[in-house]
Every structure is written in structure tokens, then in C-alpha cells.
Design a protein around this motif. Structure first.
Motif, PDB file in Angstrom:
ATOM      1  N   PRO A  49     -84.992 -72.692 -43.868  1.00 11.02           N
ATOM      2  CA  PRO A  49     -85.397 -72.754 -42.453  1.00 11.02           C
ATOM      3  C   PRO A  49     -84.235 -73.228 -41.575  1.00 11.02           C
ATOM      4  O   PRO A  49     -83.463 -74.106 -41.973  1.00 11.02           O
ATOM      5  CB  PRO A  49     -86.539 -73.772 -42.451  1.00 11.02           C
ATOM      6  N   LEU A  50     -84.129 -72.650 -40.401  1.00  5.78           N
ATOM      7  CA  LEU A  50     -83.069 -73.016 -39.450  1.00  5.78           C
ATOM      8  C   LEU A  50     -83.618 -73.755 -38.241  1.00  5.78           C
ATOM      9  O   LEU A  50     -82.875 -74.477 -37.577  1.00  5.78           O
ATOM     10  CB  LEU A  50     -82.321 -71.752 -38.980  1.00  5.78           C
ATOM     11  N   LEU A  51     -84.899 -73.567 -37.950  1.00  6.93           N
ATOM     12  CA  LEU A  51     -85.525 -74.190 -36.786  1.00  6.93           C
ATOM     13  C   LEU A  51     -86.859 -74.809 -37.206  1.00  6.93           C
ATOM     14  O   LEU A  51     -87.540 -74.305 -38.105  1.00  6.93           O
ATOM     15  CB  LEU A  51     -85.767 -73.149 -35.685  1.00  6.93           C
ATOM     16  N   SER A  52     -87.199 -75.892 -36.547  1.00  5.43           N
ATOM     17  CA  SER A  52     -88.505 -76.534 -36.787  1.00  5.43           C
ATOM     18  C   SER A  52     -89.195 -76.726 -35.447  1.00  5.43           C
ATOM     19  O   SER A  52     -88.545 -76.928 -34.418  1.00  5.43           O
ATOM     20  CB  SER A  52     -88.333 -77.877 -37.501  1.00  5.43           C
ATOM     21  N   ARG A  53     -90.539 -76.634 -35.482  1.00  3.14           N
ATOM     22  CA  ARG A  53     -91.327 -76.820 -34.262  1.00  3.14           C
ATOM     23  C   ARG A  53     -92.080 -78.146 -34.362  1.00  3.14           C
ATOM     24  O   ARG A  53     -92.847 -78.361 -35.284  1.00  3.14           O
ATOM     25  CB  ARG A  53     -92.321 -75.674 -34.079  1.00  3.14           C
ATOM     26  N   LYS A  54     -91.816 -79.029 -33.406  1.00  3.58           N
ATOM     27  CA  LYS A  54     -92.505 -80.315 -33.365  1.00  3.58           C
ATOM     28  C   LYS A  54     -92.946 -80.577 -31.933  1.00  3.58           C
ATOM     29  O   LYS A  54     -92.108 -80.638 -31.027  1.00  3.58           O
ATOM     30  CB  LYS A  54     -91.593 -81.445 -33.847  1.00  3.58           C
ATOM     31  N   ARG A  55     -94.288 -80.742 -31.780  1.00  6.43           N
ATOM     32  CA  ARG A  55     -94.863 -81.053 -30.470  1.00  6.43           C
ATOM     33  C   ARG A  55     -94.423 -80.030 -29.410  1.00  6.43           C
ATOM     34  O   ARG A  55     -94.069 -80.398 -28.277  1.00  6.43           O
ATOM     35  CB  ARG A  55     -94.477 -82.452 -30.030  1.00  6.43           C
ATOM     36  N   GLY A  56     -94.408 -78.778 -29.801  1.00  5.16           N
ATOM     37  CA  GLY A  56     -94.073 -77.724 -28.860  1.00  5.16           C
ATOM     38  C   GLY A  56     -92.590 -77.554 -28.593  1.00  5.16           C
ATOM     39  O   GLY A  56     -92.188 -76.680 -27.822  1.00  5.16           O
ATOM     40  N   GLN A  57     -91.773 -78.407 -29.196  1.00  2.51           N
ATOM     41  CA  GLN A  57     -90.331 -78.332 -28.993  1.00  2.51           C
ATOM     42  C   GLN A  57     -89.691 -77.745 -30.249  1.00  2.51           C
ATOM     43  O   GLN A  57     -89.979 -78.167 -31.373  1.00  2.51           O
ATOM     44  CB  GLN A  57     -89.747 -79.724 -28.725  1.00  2.51           C
ATOM     45  N   VAL A  58     -88.810 -76.761 -30.043  1.00  4.50           N
ATOM     46  CA  VAL A  58     -88.112 -76.145 -31.161  1.00  4.50           C
ATOM     47  C   VAL A  58     -86.770 -76.846 -31.336  1.00  4.50           C
ATOM     48  O   VAL A  58     -85.978 -76.960 -30.385  1.00  4.50           O
ATOM     49  CB  VAL A  58     -87.878 -74.633 -30.916  1.00  4.50           C
ATOM     50  N   ARG A  59     -86.511 -77.324 -32.541  1.00  4.38           N
ATOM     51  CA  ARG A  59     -85.256 -78.016 -32.820  1.00  4.38           C
ATOM     52  C   ARG A  59     -84.623 -77.442 -34.083  1.00  4.38           C
ATOM     53  O   ARG A  59     -85.334 -76.986 -34.987  1.00  4.38           O
ATOM     54  CB  ARG A  59     -85.489 -79.512 -33.007  1.00  4.38           C
ATOM     55  N   PRO A  60     -83.283 -77.466 -34.162  1.00  4.52           N
ATOM     56  CA  PRO A  60     -82.627 -76.970 -35.393  1.00  4.52           C
ATOM     57  C   PRO A  60     -82.807 -77.953 -36.542  1.00  4.52           C
ATOM     58  O   PRO A  60     -82.852 -79.166 -36.350  1.00  4.52           O
ATOM     59  CB  PRO A  60     -81.160 -76.866 -34.989  1.00  4.52           C
ATOM     60  N   THR A  61     -82.960 -77.421 -37.739  1.00  7.04           N
ATOM     61  CA  THR A  61     -82.961 -78.252 -38.938  1.00  7.04           C
ATOM     62  C   THR A  61     -81.519 -78.673 -39.236  1.00  7.04           C
ATOM     63  O   THR A  61     -80.569 -78.270 -38.544  1.00  7.04           O
ATOM     64  CB  THR A  61     -83.500 -77.446 -40.138  1.00  7.04           C
ATOM     65  N   ALA A  62     -81.322 -79.486 -40.272  1.00  6.35           N
ATOM     66  CA  ALA A  62     -79.969 -79.908 -40.638  1.00  6.35           C
ATOM     67  C   ALA A  62     -79.108 -78.697 -40.993  1.00  6.35           C
ATOM     68  O   ALA A  62     -77.932 -78.596 -40.596  1.00  6.35           O
ATOM     69  CB  ALA A  62     -80.031 -80.894 -41.807  1.00  6.35           C
ATOM     70  N   ILE A  63     -79.706 -77.756 -41.746  1.00  9.14           N
ATOM     71  CA  ILE A  63     -78.966 -76.531 -42.083  1.00  9.14           C
ATOM     72  C   ILE A  63     -78.730 -75.701 -40.823  1.00  9.14           C
ATOM     73  O   ILE A  63     -77.652 -75.109 -40.628  1.00  9.14           O
ATOM     74  CB  ILE A  63     -79.740 -75.726 -43.155  1.00  9.14           C
ATOM     75  N   GLY A  64     -79.739 -75.689 -39.945  1.00  7.62           N
ATOM     76  CA  GLY A  64     -79.580 -74.975 -38.677  1.00  7.62           C
ATOM     77  C   GLY A  64     -78.444 -75.532 -37.843  1.00  7.62           C
ATOM     78  O   GLY A  64     -77.692 -74.783 -37.209  1.00  7.62           O
ATOM     79  N   GLU A  65     -78.306 -76.881 -37.816  1.00  5.69           N
ATOM     80  CA  GLU A  65     -77.207 -77.517 -37.076  1.00  5.69           C
ATOM     81  C   GLU A  65     -75.849 -77.063 -37.616  1.00  5.69           C
ATOM     82  O   GLU A  65     -74.916 -76.796 -36.849  1.00  5.69           O
ATOM     83  CB  GLU A  65     -77.328 -79.040 -37.170  1.00  5.69           C
ATOM     84  N   THR A  66     -75.740 -76.999 -38.946  1.00  8.58           N
ATOM     85  CA  THR A  66     -74.478 -76.561 -39.552  1.00  8.58           C
ATOM     86  C   THR A  66     -74.141 -75.129 -39.128  1.00  8.58           C
ATOM     87  O   THR A  66     -73.001 -74.829 -38.745  1.00  8.58           O
ATOM     88  CB  THR A  66     -74.555 -76.636 -41.085  1.00  8.58           C
ATOM     89  N   LEU A  67     -75.137 -74.242 -39.177  1.00  6.23           N
ATOM     90  CA  LEU A  67     -74.892 -72.852 -38.783  1.00  6.23           C
ATOM     91  C   LEU A  67     -74.616 -72.746 -37.290  1.00  6.23           C
ATOM     92  O   LEU A  67     -73.753 -71.964 -36.858  1.00  6.23           O
ATOM     93  CB  LEU A  67     -76.092 -71.989 -39.164  1.00  6.23           C
ATOM     94  N   LEU A  68     -75.322 -73.553 -36.488  1.00  6.27           N
ATOM     95  CA  LEU A  68     -75.108 -73.518 -35.033  1.00  6.27           C
ATOM     96  C   LEU A  68     -73.673 -73.892 -34.663  1.00  6.27           C
ATOM     97  O   LEU A  68     -73.063 -73.283 -33.773  1.00  6.27           O
ATOM     98  CB  LEU A  68     -76.081 -74.471 -34.339  1.00  6.27           C
ATOM     99  N   GLU A  69     -73.146 -74.908 -35.337  1.00 11.40           N
ATOM    100  CA  GLU A  69     -71.777 -75.343 -35.037  1.00 11.40           C
ATOM    101  C   GLU A  69     -70.796 -74.184 -35.259  1.00 11.40           C
ATOM    102  O   GLU A  69     -69.918 -73.923 -34.423  1.00 11.40           O
ATOM    103  CB  GLU A  69     -71.415 -76.524 -35.934  1.00 11.40           C
ATOM    104  N   ARG A  70     -70.945 -73.488 -36.386  1.00 14.34           N
ATOM    105  CA  ARG A  70     -70.059 -72.351 -36.668  1.00 14.34           C
ATOM    106  C   ARG A  70     -70.352 -71.182 -35.726  1.00 14.34           C
ATOM    107  O   ARG A  70     -69.442 -70.477 -35.293  1.00 14.34           O
ATOM    108  CB  ARG A  70     -70.229 -71.917 -38.125  1.00 14.34           C
ATOM    109  N   ALA A  71     -71.634 -70.958 -35.439  1.00 13.60           N
ATOM    110  CA  ALA A  71     -72.012 -69.827 -34.597  1.00 13.60           C
ATOM    111  C   ALA A  71     -71.444 -69.974 -33.193  1.00 13.60           C
ATOM    112  O   ALA A  71     -70.965 -68.991 -32.599  1.00 13.60           O
ATOM    113  CB  ALA A  71     -73.540 -69.716 -34.535  1.00 13.60           C
TER     114      ALA A  71
END
Length: 295
Positions: A49-71
């Protein structure tokens, strides 16, 4: 192995920035199912998973953060590359590869390059010391954009060669030899000579000049670097025949420069590939051709 699409990485970045699939769909002008598909494809490719949904807010997972930095870095690099290419297409930047002899580089190019630096400062002209035949060969194989070449040249398929300028060929003689006011083939042939080798057009032109008087004098040394030749003349090693460019600085007082009888001229042309050329190359050609009337 499936490649990761830049569009999918861009979708991931926009979702992370806005915190919402719906807002990202509006910002990217995509249908919401398409945005969801992009993320599903990425997660399938990554295997997590790259994104998680909590209380209506979408946030990157730890793996998602790593990919986002490179992206983010990758998308920035792509945008910069496209901007650099677009500037080159528009002639605002880029590289133009130009071949010429040492004499042309020393005495004919500086003024044109000064003008180009003012009018088109983003264009980098990379100058290479080449004979005319080398310049024409590199134009044909695509490793050169412009060549300053001696004329005449046989027609070459795919290349355009236009006349550029004409400079007188003069005799450069040690002052200690007390040369006459005008130099004939007969007078010069009996002296030590420093001449270009037969790979150059200048060699062929001067050989024809001597041959017109039935002479074929040997060279004491053959050398294609004009400034080095003039240094040897100044040292009294021999005389030479070289073109005299009007922009050339005053020569060494140890050298007498004399006109020839009969007169002789060095003709230069500008060679480039036929058809459409890059805008930067076109600007360099325009500046060079503008110098014809001033030569």
C-alpha cells in the motif's frame, strides 16, 4: 517487468499534496475511477500500500513516502529536461558544433562569437580544429553542425555549401631576406619553404600557383598550424604562403608580408546540412553571414 508510468507517479504526488482522491481528480482533470486505477496499478507494481485513509484524510504510508520522495525528484527532472529541450528548439539555449581551421578560429570567429554572445547568450558554440575534409565528413555523419571550409568543394549530397569570404594569400618571409615588393613563384621557389601538407585546400592552391610557372619546389617542413608556421618564419627558418585575414593582428616585425605576382586568393565557405536545422544553428549561421559584408 512492468515500467512505472510518469502519469501514475504524478497522480500519487497530487493526491499526497491535496490529501484527497476527489480533489486530485479535479486538479488532474481525470475521472475519479481513473485516479483510483492509477494508484491501484502503482500498488500492484510495488507490492505494498502507498496511501492510507484515516478520518477522511488520505496520507502516504512509509513506503509511499519513500516513493514520493523519488517521484518528486523524477518529475522535476522531467520538467527541467522538457524545458531545456524547448529552449533549444526556440534557439534560446543549446549547443552548436562548429569546425574550422586554426587561422579561421584565431582571426575570423572571435568577432562573430562576440556578437552571438550578446544576441544569443544561451547558445554554446563548441569549436573544433578541423580541416575542410574533416568538417565535411563530420557534417555528413551528424557529429558537426557547421563547418568553415576552403572553396571550391565538390557537391556533397545532403550538404549545403555557400560562399562566405575571400582573403588574399600573401607571402610571409623573414625580414632578413630583404624580399622584393611583390613575390613571384620563381623568386620564392629558390628559398626554404614552410608549407601546408597536401590534405589542405591551401596546399593545392599554392601548388597550382607554383605549377603555373613550371615549378614544384619541395617544402622544408609541412605544418598546418598557421601561428606555428609564422613563428618559424620569424625565426628565419623559411618562408610561407598563408591567407591574410583583415581582422588579423599586426604581424611580427621579423616577418615581411608581401603580395604575390600573380595574385592568389583563399576562398572560404560555410557548410551545413540541407533542410531544416535547429534554431540555434540557424542563429549562428545568420551571425556568420552578417560578417561577409564586413570582411
Amino acid at each position: 517487468m512492468r515500467e512505472i508510468s510518469l502519469d501514475r507517479l504524478r497522480t500519487l504526488v497530487v493526491i499526497a499534496d491535496l490529501g484527497s482522491f476527489a480533489q486530485a481528480a479535479r486538479a488532474l482533470n481525470l475521472a475519479p475511477p481513473t485516479v483510483s486505477l492509477h494508484i491501484a496499478d502503482l500498488e500492484a507494481r510495488i507490492g505494498a500500500p502507498l496511501l492510507s485513509r484515516k478520518r477522511g484524510q488520505v496520507r502516504p504510508t512509509a513506503i509511499g513516502e519513500t516513493l514520493l520522495e523519488r517521484a518528486r525528484r523524477l518529475l522535476t527532472d522531467v520538467e527541467q529536461a522538457l524545458d531545456d529541450v524547448q529552449r533549444q528548439v526556440q534557439g534560446l539555449a543549446g549547443r552548436v558544433r562548429l569546425g574550422a581551421s586554426t587561422g579561421a578560429i584565431a582571426h575570423l570567429l572571435p568577432q562573430a562569437l562576440d556578437i552571438l554572445g550578446v544576441q544569443h547568450p544561451g547558445i554554446d558554440v563548441q569549436v573544433q580544429v578541423l580541416t575542410s575534409s574533416e568538417s565535411l565528413a563530420r557534417l555528413q555523419d551528424g557529429s558537426l553542425d557547421i563547418g568553415l571550409v576552403a572553396l571550391p568543394q565538390a557537391a556533397i549530397k545532403g550538404l549545403e555549401i555557400r560562399p562566405w569570404r575571400r582573403d588574399p594569400i600573401m607571402a610571409f618571409i623573414p625580414s632578413s631576406w630583404s624580399p622584393p615588393a611583390r613575390i613571384s613563384p620563381g623568386w620564392l621557389a629558390s628559398r626554404a619553404l614552410i608549407l601546408n601538407d597536401n590534405s589542405t585546400q591551401l596546399s593545392r592552391v599554392t601548388s597550382d600557383w607554383f605549377a603555373s610557372a613550371g615549378l614544384q619546389p619541395p617544402a622544408r617542413i609541412q605544418l598546418n598550424y598557421n601561428d606555428a608556421v609564422k613563428s618559424l618564419v620569424a625565426a628565419g627558418y623559411g618562408a610561407t604562403l598563408l591567407p591574410h585575414e583583415s581582422a588579423a593582428p599586426e604581424h611580427d616585425p621579423r616577418i615581411c608580408m608581401r603580395p604575390l605576382r600573380p595574385g592568389l586568393w583563399r576562398h572560404l565557405g560555410i557548410a551545413c546540412r540541407q533542410g531544416e536545422v535547429e534554431q540555434g544553428t540557424r542563429f549562428v549561421l545568420q551571425v556568420l553571414m552578417s560578417q561577409v559584408a564586413k570582411s
